[in-house]
Motif scaffolding. Structure first.
Motif, PDB file in Angstrom:
ATOM      1  N   GLY A   1     -16.473 -32.916   8.080  1.00 21.64           N
ATOM      2  CA  GLY A   1     -15.320 -32.462   7.329  1.00 21.64           C
ATOM      3  C   GLY A   1     -14.608 -31.328   8.035  1.00 21.64           C
ATOM      4  N   ALA A   2     -13.298 -31.194   7.794  1.00 18.64           N
ATOM      5  CA  ALA A   2     -12.491 -30.163   8.454  1.00 18.64           C
ATOM      6  C   ALA A   2     -12.584 -28.859   7.680  1.00 18.64           C
ATOM      7  CB  ALA A   2     -11.051 -30.630   8.572  1.00 18.64           C
ATOM      8  N   GLU A   3     -13.817 -28.355   7.509  1.00 18.76           N
ATOM      9  CA  GLU A   3     -14.008 -27.143   6.712  1.00 18.76           C
ATOM     10  C   GLU A   3     -14.129 -25.881   7.548  1.00 18.76           C
ATOM     11  OE1 GLU A   3     -16.523 -29.667   5.271  1.00 18.76           O
ATOM     12  OE2 GLU A   3     -17.526 -29.681   7.193  1.00 18.76           O
ATOM     13  N   LEU A   4     -14.189 -26.013   8.879  1.00 10.39           N
ATOM     14  CA  LEU A   4     -14.356 -24.849   9.731  1.00 10.39           C
ATOM     15  C   LEU A   4     -13.056 -24.067   9.831  1.00 10.39           C
ATOM     16  CD1 LEU A   4     -16.375 -26.581  12.601  1.00 10.39           C
ATOM     17  CD2 LEU A   4     -17.279 -25.368  10.603  1.00 10.39           C
ATOM     18  N   ALA A   5     -13.174 -22.755  10.047  1.00 12.50           N
ATOM     19  CA  ALA A   5     -11.993 -21.901  10.159  1.00 12.50           C
ATOM     20  C   ALA A   5     -11.706 -21.532  11.611  1.00 12.50           C
ATOM     21  CB  ALA A   5     -12.169 -20.639   9.318  1.00 12.50           C
TER      22      ALA A   5
ATOM     23  N   ASN B   1     -15.847 -17.687  13.299  1.00  9.11           N
ATOM     24  CA  ASN B   1     -15.735 -16.224  13.329  1.00  9.11           C
ATOM     25  C   ASN B   1     -14.544 -15.594  12.619  1.00  9.11           C
ATOM     26  OD1 ASN B   1     -13.657 -16.700  15.201  1.00  9.11           O
ATOM     27  ND2 ASN B   1     -14.235 -14.926  16.435  1.00  9.11           N
ATOM     28  N   THR B   2     -13.578 -16.302  12.095  1.00  4.61           N
ATOM     29  CA  THR B   2     -12.557 -15.602  11.317  1.00  4.61           C
ATOM     30  C   THR B   2     -13.058 -15.308   9.915  1.00  4.61           C
ATOM     31  OG1 THR B   2     -11.551 -17.698  10.646  1.00  4.61           O
ATOM     32  CG2 THR B   2     -10.643 -16.603  12.596  1.00  4.61           C
ATOM     33  N   GLU B   3     -13.988 -16.141   9.444  1.00  8.08           N
ATOM     34  CA  GLU B   3     -14.611 -15.923   8.140  1.00  8.08           C
ATOM     35  C   GLU B   3     -16.032 -15.404   8.270  1.00  8.08           C
ATOM     36  OE1 GLU B   3     -14.737 -19.772   6.321  1.00  8.08           O
ATOM     37  OE2 GLU B   3     -15.221 -20.732   8.219  1.00  8.08           O
ATOM     38  N   ASN B   4     -16.541 -15.395   9.539  1.00 11.45           N
ATOM     39  CA  ASN B   4     -17.878 -14.881   9.844  1.00 11.45           C
ATOM     40  C   ASN B   4     -18.965 -15.592   9.038  1.00 11.45           C
ATOM     41  OD1 ASN B   4     -16.855 -13.003  11.722  1.00 11.45           O
ATOM     42  ND2 ASN B   4     -16.298 -11.628  10.040  1.00 11.45           N
TER      43      ASN B   4
ATOM     44  N   ALA C   1     -22.537 -14.326   7.123  1.00 13.73           N
ATOM     45  CA  ALA C   1     -23.353 -13.515   8.025  1.00 13.73           C
ATOM     46  C   ALA C   1     -23.240 -12.025   7.719  1.00 13.73           C
ATOM     47  CB  ALA C   1     -22.965 -13.778   9.466  1.00 13.73           C
ATOM     48  N   GLY C   2     -22.061 -11.583   7.250  1.00 12.13           N
ATOM     49  CA  GLY C   2     -21.887 -10.161   6.976  1.00 12.13           C
ATOM     50  C   GLY C   2     -21.531  -9.362   8.207  1.00 12.13           C
ATOM     51  N   PHE C   3     -21.252 -10.023   9.314  1.00 12.91           N
ATOM     52  CA  PHE C   3     -20.793  -9.355  10.533  1.00 12.91           C
ATOM     53  C   PHE C   3     -19.935 -10.332  11.325  1.00 12.91           C
ATOM     54  CE2 PHE C   3     -25.136 -10.956  11.427  1.00 12.91           C
ATOM     55  CZ  PHE C   3     -24.865 -11.857  12.453  1.00 12.91           C
ATOM     56  N   ASP C   4     -19.273  -9.825  12.363  1.00 10.21           N
ATOM     57  CA  ASP C   4     -18.435 -10.671  13.205  1.00 10.21           C
ATOM     58  C   ASP C   4     -19.320 -11.595  14.039  1.00 10.21           C
ATOM     59  OD1 ASP C   4     -16.283  -9.301  12.224  1.00 10.21           O
ATOM     60  OD2 ASP C   4     -16.103  -7.954  13.941  1.00 10.21           O
ATOM     61  N   THR C   5     -19.149 -12.901  13.868  1.00  7.85           N
ATOM     62  CA  THR C   5     -20.007 -13.866  14.552  1.00  7.85           C
ATOM     63  C   THR C   5     -19.365 -14.373  15.842  1.00  7.85           C
ATOM     64  OG1 THR C   5     -19.071 -15.735  13.327  1.00  7.85           O
ATOM     65  CG2 THR C   5     -20.957 -14.615  12.344  1.00  7.85           C
ATOM     66  N   TRP C   6     -20.207 -14.875  16.731  1.00  5.56           N
ATOM     67  CA  TRP C   6     -19.735 -15.573  17.943  1.00  5.56           C
ATOM     68  C   TRP C   6     -20.882 -16.447  18.465  1.00  5.56           C
ATOM     69  CZ3 TRP C   6     -14.582 -14.442  19.549  1.00  5.56           C
ATOM     70  CH2 TRP C   6     -14.119 -15.280  20.589  1.00  5.56           C
TER      71      TRP C   6
ATOM     72  N   VAL D   1     -23.708 -10.152  17.566  1.00 10.16           N
ATOM     73  CA  VAL D   1     -22.839  -9.481  16.594  1.00 10.16           C
ATOM     74  C   VAL D   1     -21.590  -9.057  17.355  1.00 10.16           C
ATOM     75  CG1 VAL D   1     -22.614  -7.614  14.914  1.00 10.16           C
ATOM     76  CG2 VAL D   1     -24.853  -8.699  15.302  1.00 10.16           C
ATOM     77  N   ASP D   2     -20.525  -9.858  17.191  1.00  2.00           N
ATOM     78  CA  ASP D   2     -19.297  -9.620  17.945  1.00  2.00           C
ATOM     79  C   ASP D   2     -18.734  -8.234  17.630  1.00  2.00           C
ATOM     80  OD1 ASP D   2     -17.126 -10.070  19.582  1.00  2.00           O
ATOM     81  OD2 ASP D   2     -15.973 -11.131  18.044  1.00  2.00           O
ATOM     82  N   SER D   3     -17.997  -7.698  18.611  1.00  2.00           N
ATOM     83  CA  SER D   3     -17.398  -6.358  18.554  1.00  2.00           C
ATOM     84  C   SER D   3     -18.442  -5.261  18.717  1.00  2.00           C
ATOM     85  CB  SER D   3     -16.624  -6.130  17.244  1.00  2.00           C
ATOM     86  OG  SER D   3     -15.629  -7.117  17.077  1.00  2.00           O
TER      87      SER D   3
END
Length: 670
Positions: free
Chosen positions: A452-456, A473-476, A496-501, A514-516
């Motif tokens: 499904g096209a649910e990814l951001a 990573n825009t919604e982490n 995740a509660g943090f910037d993902t990558w 943990v991005d950034s």
């Protein structure tokens, strides 16, 4: 094909051979000989060994009773050697001077049985086995030096004897001269050892305290004093803790035991049968999962298994034999079929039963062939066009394939199904492309199916078995999917509660950058302990010293090496990138407290103007050649750095390929 006529031959008495004339065996009597009807010479019969079958001594005919089917079993109760005849239902016990033993091997061609003594801490050879009667006291004809610390299993290849010793986790390698043993090397193993077995020249070793299986390709050629890391390590799904292992080349069957919880020695044991083992295992890349659906599991109360410490296999009857140390049993299972809670067809009491070997004329020496199906390929995506570029292990471009995506980040190759799984940034969905090996250079392909096209904003994927985790990573968030070859099913969505990558698996543990920041988040038992949608908290989060901002991550099970990239200042996409290497990562991770730091002194760093790294967005590591591959999006490159475990500083890449907007890379390395 199984033999339709099977012969039985067990212990022979040379005293009667001399009294037989050359023509005494001309007739075959189909009536069992009353003096040897159990098929085993245990001191009461008067039969003799007639070329692999027992017969009447010098009578009018010869009675063929069946196959020679010997089970040699050691124990940790008194150190005696038990020899069972499966078809003859007899037992001969040799009384040794050892008080505990683990590791057994019988050479029928020389009539010698070998064991590893846990009391004397040496290899022992007992000769003229066929002349021994039940209750005979025997002393070793020759021994090795008392080099061992805690021997657990023995594997033999020709005249080479390998002892797995879990005192300090070593393989002791001996050469048997026929009258003594010479210690040729002591190999330090970077994991807890127990059972070992040869498949051709490759040594397979269970990873104790886990359900993992490691292989050392061409072991004897590479065995030397010092640390030797495995060629590949995979997880066998469904096993809690493995101990025993055996392989049969005639059937291409691998059998592994599962002792379950070590504190439960009586009820939770089992074993797994893996048929067509070569094709299944060879397809797996380092660190991957062998699905339980490709195995047969036998476990349950009826099996009488609690701590099956070792296992043997008869390819003539497809029977599995287990030494059950917890319940003090020697067990046999036939008609295994689809497995389950089976009742043993062979059940003998033996206190502290330890190692076991099955021996017959038909199965001895069925060690099979070494693996030759070894390949290394690097798969790279681009956010400029969504194409997949494939490189060989040297970094040479093999082909570029246009997919149905216009931009892609996150890629994986499934060798079992010959399929590419990728995360499309244009379609915001997972895509599956089958029959990929046959696709030619510059071809255009369409996805067999998509999720499904649910990814951001998908940035990376990590795959373990049939589970795919997407880092968006825009919604982490982490999206967890299951796929079956025809569809993707969304199982969970975690905050995740943090910037993902970047993400990667270390067994069932998910490692996430943990991005950034320069931090690493660790989720133990990610696929089993996290099941409710919503916010999740990492098991541990640590700071990786030396990194400014991390993106890419990869972990090697075989080498226990972690690689993380550093993009530096996001505003500088061309000059300030690098990567850092942590060896013996599992030990260093365990030593780091939650909120602690992985010191730069425990890592090595590659960075500088010569590296061509400005924004190294992803990374892959080749444990065979110790090469680090980098997807460099800032400068549009796929780079390779050789001798990565010893590299540091401002070094030039060994390979530099142009790839506009290079995004994700995945190394298939079986």
């Amino acid at each position: 094909m199984k033999k339709s006529i099977i012969y039985l031959a067990i212990l022979a008495s040379a005293l009667f051979v001399a009294s037989c004339s050359d023509d005494d065996d001309a007739m075959v009597d189909v009536t069992p000989d009353a003096t040897c009807e159990d098929g085993v010479m245990n001191g009461d019969e008067t039969g003799i060994d007639c070329g692999g079958s027992f017969c009447e001594p010098c009578g009018e005919g010869m009675t063929v009773l069946g196959r020679r089917t010997d089970l040699f079993v050691t124990n940790n109760d008194n150190g005696n050697i038990s020899r069972y005849s499966v078809t003859g239902d007899s037992l001969v016990t040799f009384m040794t001077t050892t008080t505990a033993a683990e590791g057994i091997y019988f050479d029928a061609t020389t009539d010698v049985v070998f064991q590893a003594s846990r009391s004397a801490l040496q290899l022992e050879a007992f000769t003229d086995v066929s002349t021994l009667m039940d209750g005979d006291a025997v002393a070793p004809a020759y021994t090795s030096g008392a080099d061992l610390e805690s021997p657990r299993e023995l594997a033999v290849n020709g005249s080479s004897f390998v002892v797995a010793d879990n005192g300090a986790n070593k393989f002791f390698v001996y050469e048997n001269t026929g009258s003594g043993f010479t210690l040729t090397s002591t190999v330090e193993v970077p994991f807890p050892v127990w059972g070992i077995t040869f498949k051709g020249d490759d040594l397979y070793a269970v990873v104790d305290t886990t359900g993992d299986l490691a292989v050392y390709y061409d072991f004897l050629s590479n065995a030397a004093n010092g640390v030797l890391r495995p060629s590949k390590r995979v997880t066998v799904e469904g096993i809690v803790r493995t101990h025993g292992i055996t392989y049969d080349g005639a059937d291409d069957v691998m059998v592994l035991t599962d002792i379950g919880d070590a504190t439960d020695a009586n009820t939770d044991g089992g074993f797994h049968v893996i048929s067509d083992f070569s094709s299944k295992f060879d397809a797996l890349s380092d660190g991957e999962l062998l699905p339980v659906g490709m195995q047969v599991r036998v476990a349950g109360a009826s099996t009488l298994m609690g701590n099956p410490i070792d296992v043997a296999y008869d390819s003539e009857t497809d029977a599995v034999y287990v030494s059950e140390i917890g319940n003090g049993k020697v067990l046999g299972f036939t008609a295994i079929g689809s497995g389950g809670n089976l009742t043993p067809s062979f059940n003998k009491d033996l206190a502290m039963a330890s190692s076991i070997q099955f021996s017959s004329n038909e199965t001895d020496g069925n060690t099979g062939d070494s693996s030759s199906a070894r390949a290394t390929r690097l798969y790279a995506t681009s956010t400029a066009n969504g194409s997949v570029s494939v490189y060989d292990g040297s970094g040479v471009l093999v082909k570029t394939v246009a997919t149905g995506s216009d931009a892609t980040e996150g890629i994986y190759y499934n060798a079992m199904n010959d399929a590419i799984v990728q995360a499309s940034r244009s379609g915001m969905a997972l895509e599956y492309y089958g029959s990929f090996a046959a696709v030619t250079d510059l071809a255009n392909i369409v996805a067999d199916f998509a999720g499904g096209a649910e990814l951001a904003s998908p940035r990376e994927i990590a795959v373990f078995g049939n589970k795919v985790v997407v880092s968006s990573n825009t919604e982490n968030k982490f999206y967890v999917y299951e796929y079956n070859g025809s569809s993707f099913s969304l199982l969970n969505t975690f905050d995740a509660g943090f910037d993902t990558w970047g993400i990667t698996f270390m067994g069932n543990t998910l490692l996430a950058v943990v991005d950034s920041t320069s931090d690493l988040a660790v989720y133990n038992n990610f696929l089993t302990d996290f099941s409710a949608d919503g916010a999740i908290t990492p098991t541990k989060r640590i700071t990786v010293d030396g990194i400014i901002r991390t993106h890419g991550i990869d972990y090697s099970e075989a080498d226990d090496v972690l690689i993380m990239t550093d993009i530096g200042d996001a505003a500088d996409a061309n000059t300030d990138g690098g990567f850092q290497v942590t060896q013996d990562f599992s030990t260093k991770l365990a030593a780091a407290d939650n909120g602690g730091t992985l010191a730069l002194s425990d890592q090595t760093r590659v960075a500088g103007s010569s590296t061509e790294m400005g924004n190294p967005i992803d990374v892959a590591y080749d444990h065979k050649t110790k090469t680090v591959f980098i997807a460099e999006i800032g400068n549009g490159k796929v780079l390779a750095f050789s001798d990565a475990l010893n590299a540091s500083g401002n070094i030039a890449p060994a390979v530099s390929n142009d790839l506009m907007a290079a995004a994700s890379i995945y190394l298939y390395n079986n």
